[in-house]
Enzyme design. Structure first.
Site, short mmCIF file in Angstrom:
data_model
loop_
_atom_site.label_atom_id
_atom_site.label_comp_id
_atom_site.label_asym_id
_atom_site.label_seq_id
_atom_site.Cartn_x
_atom_site.Cartn_y
_atom_site.Cartn_z
N HIS A 99 0.84 -1.21 0.00
CA HIS A 99 0.00 0.00 0.00
C HIS A 99 0.87 1.24 0.00
O HIS A 99 1.97 1.24 0.54
CB HIS A 99 -0.95 0.02 1.21
CG HIS A 99 -0.26 -0.10 2.53
ND1 HIS A 99 0.19 -1.30 3.04
CD2 HIS A 99 0.09 0.84 3.45
CE1 HIS A 99 0.76 -1.10 4.21
NE2 HIS A 99 0.73 0.19 4.47
N HIS A 101 0.67 5.35 1.04
CA HIS A 101 -0.06 6.38 1.79
C HIS A 101 -0.04 7.67 0.98
O HIS A 101 1.01 8.06 0.46
CB HIS A 101 0.64 6.68 3.12
CG HIS A 101 0.77 5.50 4.05
ND1 HIS A 101 0.01 5.38 5.20
CD2 HIS A 101 1.56 4.40 4.02
CE1 HIS A 101 0.34 4.27 5.83
NE2 HIS A 101 1.30 3.65 5.13
#
Ligand code: 5GP
Ligand code: ZN
Length: 133
Positions: A99, A101
């Protein structure tokens, strides 16, 4: 992956505040509530982290990161973004599903993303020699 929180968010088993979705990626608000608009972008197929992702997956996820960042700046009143990725436990990765941010930023927003810089007396030539490819 059966026990992966982000796979469960992708499948809808765990709810999220969805910002964007396409065939390959999903973006949703980080649950921590630490910074206004803190967004996570994940691939829909599991890879533990950046080092495990294939090139196609990276293409998709980076395009989505840029698309959302552009939307935040062009349409939502922000003037910049910090884009971050933690890879590995030692780097602070807590969810082992790749992932990125996105932290939306404005001038003088007092958001602190990086620690204060401390200068060291490094031997840059030695470091470069050790790290270069
Ligand atoms: P990491 O430290 O692995 O780079 O970031 C993981 C992020 O996932 C953290 O910022 C954490 O707040 C967020 N997070 C953990 N569990 C959940 C969840 O169930 N839902 C959402 N939306 N975010 C989560
Ligand atoms: Zn996963």
């Amino acid at each position: 992956m059966d026990d992966c929180i982000f796979c469960k968010i992708v499948s809808g088993e765990i709810p999220c505040h969805k910002i964007y979705e396409d065939e390959f990626t999903l973006a949703f608000l980080d649950i921590s509530g630490d910074i206004y608009g803190h967004t996570l972008v994940v691939p829909k197929y599991h890879a533990d982290n950046l080092l495990m992702a294939n090139d196609e997956m990276l293409d998709h996820i980076l395009k989505t990161v840029r698309r959302i960042s552009k939307h935040y700046v062009d349409d939502c009143g922000f003037t910049g973004v910090n884009i971050m990725n933690n890879t590995g436990l030692s780097a602070g990765q807590t969810i082992m599903h790749l992932h990125f941010h996105i932290i939306p930023r404005k001038e003088n927003d007092n958001v602190k993303v990086y620690p204060d810089k401390v200068e060291h007396d490094f031997d840059f030539a030695e470091i470069c020699n050790f790290l270069k490819i």
